[in-house]
Design a protein around this motif. Structure first.
Motif, PDB file in Angstrom:
ATOM      1  N   MET A   1       0.820  -1.190   0.000  1.00  0.00           N
ATOM      2  CA  MET A   1       0.000   0.000   0.000  1.00  0.00           C
ATOM      3  C   MET A   1       0.867   1.259   0.000  1.00  0.00           C
ATOM      4  N   ALA A   2       2.025   1.179   0.638  1.00  0.00           N
ATOM      5  CA  ALA A   2       2.905   2.347   0.684  1.00  0.00           C
ATOM      6  C   ALA A   2       3.359   2.753  -0.713  1.00  0.00           C
ATOM      7  N   MET A   3       3.629   1.756  -1.561  1.00  0.00           N
ATOM      8  CA  MET A   3       4.050   2.066  -2.930  1.00  0.00           C
ATOM      9  C   MET A   3       2.915   2.735  -3.701  1.00  0.00           C
ATOM     10  N   VAL A   4       1.711   2.239  -3.506  1.00  0.00           N
ATOM     11  CA  VAL A   4       0.550   2.816  -4.192  1.00  0.00           C
ATOM     12  C   VAL A   4       0.354   4.259  -3.744  1.00  0.00           C
ATOM     13  N   ARG A   5       0.466   4.497  -2.441  1.00  0.00           N
ATOM     14  CA  ARG A   5       0.336   5.870  -1.930  1.00  0.00           C
ATOM     15  C   ARG A   5       1.417   6.778  -2.510  1.00  0.00           C
ATOM     16  N   LYS A   6       2.644   6.264  -2.579  1.00  0.00           N
ATOM     17  CA  LYS A   6       3.761   7.052  -3.112  1.00  0.00           C
ATOM     18  C   LYS A   6       3.505   7.416  -4.575  1.00  0.00           C
ATOM     19  N   ILE A   7       3.106   6.436  -5.370  1.00  0.00           N
ATOM     20  CA  ILE A   7       2.821   6.682  -6.785  1.00  0.00           C
ATOM     21  C   ILE A   7       1.696   7.697  -6.924  1.00  0.00           C
ATOM     22  N   ASP A   8       0.647   7.524  -6.138  1.00  0.00           N
ATOM     23  CA  ASP A   8      -0.493   8.435  -6.190  1.00  0.00           C
ATOM     24  C   ASP A   8      -0.078   9.852  -5.817  1.00  0.00           C
ATOM     25  N   ILE A  20      -9.454   3.055   2.351  1.00  0.00           N
ATOM     26  CA  ILE A  20     -10.392   2.366   3.234  1.00  0.00           C
ATOM     27  C   ILE A  20      -9.748   2.113   4.596  1.00  0.00           C
ATOM     28  N   ASP A  21      -8.567   1.518   4.597  1.00  0.00           N
ATOM     29  CA  ASP A  21      -7.798   1.286   5.816  1.00  0.00           C
ATOM     30  C   ASP A  21      -6.322   1.228   5.436  1.00  0.00           C
ATOM     31  N   ASP A  22      -5.480   0.707   6.324  1.00  0.00           N
ATOM     32  CA  ASP A  22      -4.034   0.695   6.072  1.00  0.00           C
ATOM     33  C   ASP A  22      -3.616  -0.187   4.903  1.00  0.00           C
ATOM     34  N   ARG A  23      -4.468  -1.137   4.524  1.00  0.00           N
ATOM     35  CA  ARG A  23      -4.102  -2.077   3.461  1.00  0.00           C
ATOM     36  C   ARG A  23      -5.015  -2.019   2.249  1.00  0.00           C
TER      37      ARG A  23
END
Length: 62
Positions: A1-8, A20-23
């Motif tokens: 999820m951290a990678m997705v957040r970074k890309i976003d 939704i939540d941390d994952r």
């Protein structure tokens, strides 16, 4: 999820609709394949993978 957040975050929030939540998060339907490819690129880079994975790096030992 951290990678997705970074890309976003780096793309000006072009992918995530809602966290939704941390994952878990909702990704824009038309961006799913694109973000999957970007995550794969990041993972490959982190693992030291390159495009010539199948090359025999020690071919002089044949």
């Amino acid at each position: 999820m951290a990678m997705v957040r970074k890309i976003d975050r780096e793309s000006g929030h072009a992918y995530i609709l809602e966290e939704i939540d941390d994952r878990t998060c909702l990704v824009k339907e038309n961006k799913v394949e694109e973000i999957k490819a970007k995550v794969k690129e990041l993972m490959d880079a982190a693992m030291g993978m390159d495009e010539d994975v199948n090359d025999d790096k020690d071919s002089d030992l044949d």
